[in-house]
Each structure stands twice: as structure tokens, then as C-alpha cells.
Design an enzyme around this catalytic site. Structure first.
Site, short mmCIF file in Angstrom:
data_model
loop_
_atom_site.label_atom_id
_atom_site.label_comp_id
_atom_site.label_asym_id
_atom_site.label_seq_id
_atom_site.Cartn_x
_atom_site.Cartn_y
_atom_site.Cartn_z
CE LYS A 1 -25.51 69.30 67.74
NZ LYS A 1 -26.58 68.28 67.84
CG ASP B 1 -27.41 65.29 66.07
OD1 ASP B 1 -27.62 65.94 65.02
OD2 ASP B 1 -27.92 65.60 67.16
CE1 TYR C 1 -10.23 66.22 62.36
CE2 TYR C 1 -8.08 65.66 61.48
CZ TYR C 1 -9.33 65.28 61.91
OH TYR C 1 -9.66 63.95 61.90
CG ASP D 1 -13.25 55.91 60.25
OD1 ASP D 1 -12.67 56.29 59.21
OD2 ASP D 1 -12.64 55.50 61.26
CG ASP E 1 -11.72 61.68 60.95
OD1 ASP E 1 -11.20 60.89 60.13
OD2 ASP E 1 -11.55 61.61 62.18
#
Ligand code: IPM
Ligand code: MG
Length: 364
Positions: free
Chosen positions: A191, A223, A141, A251, A247
Site C-alpha cells: 500500500k 486494494d 500482527y 480467504d 491473511d
């Protein structure tokens, strides 16, 4: 006690849900003998329209001199032009950054009454109770360079995923500290098979973990984590993740709870020190966005914002009993069958946003 609260409703359904949280906050005041002095500030697209900036200086000042910040949501199609010099979202990003709110706590709780509001099979939802700790002021970000430009061979853009050791260590410590008070499992998401920052993250997680021998540390690739969040959600206790990963995962996790509208969040500059009298300023907001398509219609779910306000009582104002009273009230109202349309999967009585706020406030 007297508290001053900075209230930033923002755009879209932000004002719809924030006014219900203020209503419940005032009910807490009445019941427990506190007074909450709400001061309203401007942020987001509406501030761009009126002041040319999503975050006027005056709002920043209000955020520095306050006992807690209650935030709604920002954004909307009106301000979505990809070429615009500034966006509503820049407002919230700048508040997080300027106040050093690096730790975003997003608890995911499944209320038994809402199990059928989720598309996930009920048996998978049993025992789901996790908290996702999202790094909030670094990572993809905020890393520089971050820009777009034209070249003779077409347009280009760059974002940068960058972390310092200090940034990674402090967010992981928040996760480990929380895990110690819970089921003592920490899932560090990265990752590491592809990204250098992921390998650094994993290395630091292992090192910090040595200070927490009672907490079981596992490393999960982002993932795979996104898959396990759906296939075995009850496995997780505390998850710590990079800003963008957090983020996306939150969701996804909201689907477990039945609706985006259910999840609260707290953005802190660290966990409050036990016994500390003056607590650093923190911000409380639902994880959902401004949902412009349903703004002003009285159908938005205010529970995520009301629960965010409860976290404010807990973390910023040190009012644990009051926070629990709000949480119990939400549970009670759900048990009684009151619903907004997003959580009406099992029937129940669908009521307006303001009516749900009324019954929650009434039960406090
Ligand atoms: C969130 C939101 C924000 C984010 C947007 C509105 C900038 O999606 O709080 O999760 O990406 O952090
Ligand atoms: Mg988000």
C-alpha cells in the site's frame, strides 16, 4: 524411514480434519514403508480451559523436537470475550513467532471438478494456479506498541505496522525463488500510496528483483490486488504480501477454489535447501478457522488439512513421491465425485468427513 510428527488438533473442527490427515499419513506409511509416530499436543481454547494458557510450555517443547507439525485450527465463541487476557489465537501466533516461521505458502489451485462450487464465473477460473506467500511473523500482527487503554476522553487502541529491511527482503526472496520454478511472475503487494512500510516494501522488492532478471516483477496496491484476484485470477503466479494483507487475500482466494476447506498452507523458516538432510521445523495447517458451528458433525472438509500434510511430506520430510501420491489421491477422489457439503455445488456424492478421509487414504 521413521518420523516423529507433532499433531496439534486445536478447537472446533480442528480435531475433525486433523484426524483425517493423520489417517492419510498412516496410509502413506503403509504404502511406502515409513512409520509416522504422532505425538498429540494441546493448543488453543481447550488449552486455556485446562491449563490457563493457549500454548502450554510442553507443547512448545514438542514443537521444537519434531520432524513436522500438523495443526488444525483454534478459536471459538466461548473464548471470544474482547476483554479476555488471552485468546486461543495467541497460541498459533506464538508458535509461528517462536519457531521463526516467517514464510507462509498458500497455494491456490482450482480443481476442474469444483468449478461450479465457486460463485465466480467458470471462464475466469480457467488456468488459475497461484501461490500466495504471506509474511507471517511481522507486520501489523506483531508490531509494538499493541494495546488498549482508557483515557479521560474515551478508550483507545493501537496496533503497529512495522518492518525491518531484513524481514521484507527474506520474504520477497522466498517469493522470487518460487517464481523461478514456476511461471516467473512475481506480484509484490503493498500500500505504497499511503503507508511508509509499503514504500519500503516496494523499494526492497525492486532491489531484490535485480537478482532475479528472469522473473517479471509487478507492484500492485493491495486494494487493487483484491479486486484483480476476482476479476482476473489467472493472471497471478506468485504473490508476496504483508501478514495482514496475506491473511485477507487468502480467504478471498479460497473462493476461487470453491471453499475455504480446500486450501492448505505451509509455514516455513525459509525454503528447504536442496540436499540438506536435516530440515528446520515447519508447521502445516489449513487456512480455514475452527468453524465452531459445524464442529463434531462430520461435515467439515478435511482436504485443506490433508493437502497441508502432503506439503509436510514434501518440505519437511523430503518425501516428494509420497506428497504427490496424496495429491493425486485427492484429485482422484474428487473426480470420482466424493464431496463434503461445502463443495457439493455440482452434485456428486456427499459423504461424511471420515468417509472422505477413508477414500483418500484408500487411494494412496
Ligand atoms: C489464518 C488465521 C489466523 C491468522 C488466526 C486464526 C489467528 O486466520 O491462519 O489465516 O490470522 O493468521
Ligand atoms: Mg486467516
Amino acid at each position: 524411514m521413521n518420523f516423529s510428527i507433532t499433531v496439534l488438533p486445536g478447537d472446533g473442527i480442528g480435531p475433525d480434519v486433523v484426524s483425517e490427515a493423520v489417517k492419510v499419513m498412516n496410509a502413506v506409511g503403509g504404502r511406502f514403508g515409513h512409520s509416522f509416530d504422532a505425538e498429540y499436543g494441546r493448543v488453543g481454547g481447550n488449552a486455556i480451559d485446562d491449563f490457563g494458557t493457549p500454548l502450554p510450555d510442553e507443547t512448545v517443547e514438542m514443537c521444537r523436537e519434531t520432524d513436522g507439525i500438523l495443526f488444525g485450527a483454534v478459536g471459538g465463541p466461548k473464548w471470544d470475550d474482547p476483554r479476555a487476557p488471552t485468546r486461543p489465537e495467541d497460541g498459533i501466533l506464538a508458535i509461528r513467532k517462536s519457531l521463526g516461521l516467517f514464510a507462509n505458502l498458500r497455494p491456490v489451485k482450482v480443481y476442474p471438478q469444483l468449478i461450479n462450487s465457486s460463485p465466480i464465473k467458470p471462464h475466469l477460473l480457467e488456468g488459475v494456479d497461484m501461490i500466495i506467500v504471506r509474511e507471517l511473523t511481522g507486520g501489523l500482527y506483531f508490531g509494538k506498541p499493541k494495546r488498549r487503554w482508557d483515557t479521560s476522553r474515551g478508550r483507545r487502541g493501537v496496533d503497529t505496522l512495522k518492518y525491518t529491511e531484513e524481514e521484507i527482503e527474506r520474504i520477497l526472496r522466498v517469493g522470487f525463488d518460487l517464481a523461478q520454478g514456476r511461471r516467473k511472475r512475481l506480484t509484490s503487494v503493498d500500500k505504497a500510496n499511503v503507508l511508509e512500510t509499503g514504500r519500503l516494501w516496494r523499494e526492497i522488492a525492486t532491489e531484490v528483483g535485480e537478482d532475479y532478471p528472469d522473473v517479471e516483477l509487478e507492484h500492485v496496491l493491495v486494494d487493487a490486488a483484491s479486486m484483480q484476484l476476482i476479476s482476473n485470477p489467472a493472471h497471478f503466479d506468485v504473490i508476496v504480501a504483508e501478514n495482514t494483507f496475506g491473511d485477507i487475500l487468502t480467504d478471498e482466494a479460497s473462493v476461487l477454489a470453491g471453499s475455504m476447506g480446500m486450501l492448505p498452507s505451509a509455514s516455513l523458516s525459509g525454503l528447504p535447501k536442496p540436499g540438506a538432510r536435516r530440515r528446520p521445523v515447519s508447521l502445516y495447517e489449513p487456512i480455514h478457522g475452527s468453524a465452531p458451528d459445524i464442529a463434531g458433525q462430520g461435515i467439515a472438509n478435511p482436504i485443506g488439512t490433508i493437502l497441508s500434510m502432503a506439503s509436510m511430506l514434501r518440505y519437511s520430510l523430503n518425501l516428494e513421491a509420497e506428497a504427490q501420491a496424496v495429491e493425486r489421491s485427492v484429485e482422484g477422489v474428487l473426480a470420482e465425485g466424493y464431496r463434503t457439503p461445502d463443495i457439493a455445488g455440482d452434485g456428486g456424492e456427499v459423504v461424511k468427513t471420515t468417509e472422505l478421509g477413508d477414500v483418500i487414504a484408500g487411494r494412496v
